[in-house]
Scaffold this motif. Structure first.
Motif, PDB file in Angstrom:
ATOM      1  N   UNK A  41       0.789  -1.223   0.000  1.00 53.30           N
ATOM      2  CA  UNK A  41       0.000   0.000   0.000  1.00 53.30           C
ATOM      3  C   UNK A  41       0.816   1.266   0.000  1.00 53.30           C
ATOM      4  N   UNK A  42       2.103   1.167  -0.285  1.00 50.10           N
ATOM      5  CA  UNK A  42       2.992   2.334  -0.301  1.00 50.10           C
ATOM      6  C   UNK A  42       2.870   3.039  -1.647  1.00 50.10           C
ATOM      7  N   UNK A  43       2.800   4.374  -1.617  1.00 45.62           N
ATOM      8  CA  UNK A  43       2.661   5.170  -2.843  1.00 45.62           C
ATOM      9  C   UNK A  43       4.034   5.381  -3.475  1.00 45.62           C
ATOM     10  N   UNK A  44       4.142   5.031  -4.748  1.00 44.11           N
ATOM     11  CA  UNK A  44       5.431   4.979  -5.433  1.00 44.11           C
ATOM     12  C   UNK A  44       5.351   5.726  -6.761  1.00 44.11           C
ATOM     13  N   UNK A  45       6.433   6.442  -7.085  1.00 40.99           N
ATOM     14  CA  UNK A  45       6.646   6.954  -8.440  1.00 40.99           C
ATOM     15  C   UNK A  45       7.943   6.341  -8.947  1.00 40.99           C
TER      16      UNK A  45
END
Length: 621
Positions: A41-45
């Motif tokens: 659930x970690x937000x990644x770019x």
């Protein structure tokens, strides 16, 4: 003052994208870390300077540890059609006689130890896996131009091929941008090692003109070469580039035909994919972490190709770093947990570099003495069966063994004997590297002679746990990790691991998202009275777990999300072990974790409002 919907304000906001983690480089390591963080659930770019993932073959060997990591992100089944299991490596004399064959047939980690694979297809599996996660963005055709760290995060500047600039604000950044890493260079992290003087030309072809399985290392003194069968009818040839030769000259049709004629009957009927000259490098970054920036894969270490460990070592980095980053950005652990990444991974990367150099010395010695030593050494295989098994069964491969970091035993210094010091001084020579490699396995006879008997070498703590087939209560037979998932686990043999658990220990384990597992003989699985509701029961189908526990003195194992053994204890010591593990994880107090979760929820709400209002802002911390 402009209103929230003012077009000028909207354009300014559109320039910054927020994320928990920014990853530079969409190679296999960056893609794997993005998949792991996506599952958490970690937000990644994910930023990649190329227009798409690379579509030509590169790495060709996948080991059991790497396959286990693919399994951990739910992509092993998609990868398997592009692999060849039990892919042996055979050393052949110039006359065609096989004098050594590496044929490991064990599957203690649930998969074949040596597998051929097609890297572009594996990378495609990883890339398509990211489609599962709306909170993971991939920016192709974007280059990193600069970054700046501060106490609360890192600001990253990027530019696309058209010159448009975009800014990312993230909590952490991972540099997975290859051996010439721009991230590492901007950090001024030393990248020490050596470059082998000789080069090799790699030739990949379709419609395999030979067809024989496995990898063949032809020890031709005039020009050593490699012939490797790969899935889907692809074959790789590698030829040593001799002094005075260039890639341009060797790539000419007549010269390429002369090379290929060594292995095929008709060079004119070969269907080429690509030809490329490369140099073998052995280099290691001095650290894998600088504050909020982590290095992984080739950005942290590069090694010769002889054991196919460059790709696999990068996947190990991803497995080790992924769960730690997830814990930190979620507020579960303090950022000090990330220091264990360098502590655990760097030493093993150095060992794998050493292994690759030794394999190159054996296959392609650069001196007449080296050739004579190699030939004399391999002749001992038939005289000493134990030595032969050591190599044939691939026991020489240094397995990760963490003596510091998130492991529960005391650190200590090792006193080296006279022989150890001699080997250290001779490590620059081929014989010295070979003997040094053998002695690094300190539980072996040579290792004990060199370093003395070390009790901790016999401990499973700091090592990867086995992965046998187990039976679930609904009758399915699966690999162990499919039951455990990507979480901490306490596995007890034969008895309830929660009996006598203190309320504090139970609360800590719940915060970690850990599970309790009761392993028992498969015949006992249908008896449920000894299994509490919050404990998972599994049947030991082939007695692999019973055999494993019979070789150790404790009956309870604490497993990390990457399936390494964090600690061992008796049932009455579980609460104390959980407390000690919490310390090693730098676990945050519950109230501080709640504050972090509230801040993350606020960021999600704010970003959602901005998105609904027409602003291109991603959620993030």
């Amino acid at each position: 003052m402009t209103s929230p919907l003012d077009p000028v304000a909207a354009q300014d906001r559109r320039e910054t994208v927020f994320a928990d983690v920014a990853i530079i480089g969409a190679g296999p390591v960056g893609l794997m870390i993005a998949n792991y963080l996506g599952l958490q659930g970690v937000r990644v770019v994910l930023v990649e300077k190329l227009e798409q993932i690379i579509d030509y073959p590169r790495a060709i060997g996948l080991d059991d540890e790497a396959l286990r990591v693919f399994q951990s992100v739910g992509l092993a089944d998609a990868l398997l059609p592009h692999t060849t299991p039990d892919h042996w490596m055979r050393f052949v004399t110039h006359a065609g006689h096989c004098f050594a064959s590496i044929e490991p047939r064990t599957d203690e980690f649930g998969w074949s130890r040596r597998n051929a694979f097609i890297q572009p297809l594996a990378d495609r599996v990883l890339f398509e896996g990211l489609r599962r996660f709306p909170h993971v963005e991939v920016w192709f055709d974007h280059s990193l131009t600069s970054f700046a760290q501060d106490q609360s995060g890192i600001t990253i500047e990027t530019e696309d091929a058209g010159g448009e600039r975009r800014t990312i604000r993230a909590s952490y950044m991972v540099g997975a941008d290859g051996g010439n890493s721009f991230v590492r260079r901007l950090l001024n992290v030393p990248f020490e090692g050596r470059t082998k003087p000789n080069q090799w030309i790699v030739v990949d072809v379709r419609n395999d003109p030979i067809g024989s399985p496995h990898v063949y290392m032809h020890c031709d003194p005039k020009r050593p070469y490699v012939s490797a069968a790969l899935p889907h009818g692809i074959r790789r040839f590698e030829f040593m580039v001799m002094p005075g030769e260039t890639e341009e000259e060797l790539s000419k049709p007549q010269n390429m035909a002369a090379l290929i004629r060594k292995v095929v009957a008709d060079p004119e009927k070969v269907d080429y994919i690509r030809k490329r000259v490369y140099t073998h490098n052995a280099r290691l970054a001095s650290t894998f972490r600088v504050d909020r920036v982590l290095l992984a894969g080739d950005a942290a270490h590069i090694m010769p190709v002889w054991q196919g460990q460059g790709y696999n070592s990068g996947i190990r980095d991803a497995s080790n770093l992924g769960w730690k980053l997830a814990m930190v950005v979620k507020g579960l652990s303090d950022s000090a947990l990330l220091d264990t990444y360098t502590a655990e991974r760097r030493a093993h990367a150095r060992s794998m570099i050493h292994l690759s150099e030794v394999a190159g010395d054996i296959f392609a010695p650069t001196s007449r003495f080296g050739i004579r030593f190699r030939d004399a050494f391999v002749r001992t295989f038939n005289l000493f069966p134990a030595v032969k098994r050591y190599f044939v069964e691939m026991r020489f491969k240094p397995m990760p063994r963490y003596e510091t970091g998130v492991v529960l035993f005391a650190e200590r210094k090792r006193k080296h004997g006279v022989l150890a010091r001699v080997l250290e001084r001779s490590g620059h020579s081929a014989p010295g590297r070979l003997l040094g490699l053998m002695s690094e396995k300190r539980e072996s006879l040579l290792g004990r002679l060199v370093y003395g008997r070390d009790p901790l070498c016999l401990s499973p703590v700091g090592r990867m746990f086995i992965q046998p087939r187990v039976r679930t209560v609904d009758g399915r037979v699966v690999r162990l990790d499919d039951v455990l998932g990507n979480r901490f686990a306490i596995v007890g043999w034969g008895s309830d691991p929660t009996f006598g658990l203190s309320p504090l220990a139970r609360e800590i384990w719940q915060r970690l998202g850990g599970c309790f597992v009761l392993a028992k003989p498969d015949t006992q699985l249908d008896f449920h009275d000894d299994v509490p509701d919050d404990v998972i029961a599994i049947g030991d189908v082939n007695s692999r777990l019973k055999d494993w526990f019979s070789r150790v003195s404790e009956s309870v194992v604490l497993l990390r999300p990457d399936r390494f053994v964090a600690g061992m204890c008796t049932p009455q010591q579980i609460s104390a072990q959980i407390g000690e593990l919490a310390e090693r994880l730098n676990l945050q107090p519950a109230d501080r974790q709640a504050d972090s979760a509230a801040a993350a929820a606020s960021a999600i709400t704010t970003a959602a409002v901005l998105r609904d209002s027409g602003f291109a802002v991603a959620t993030g911390a």
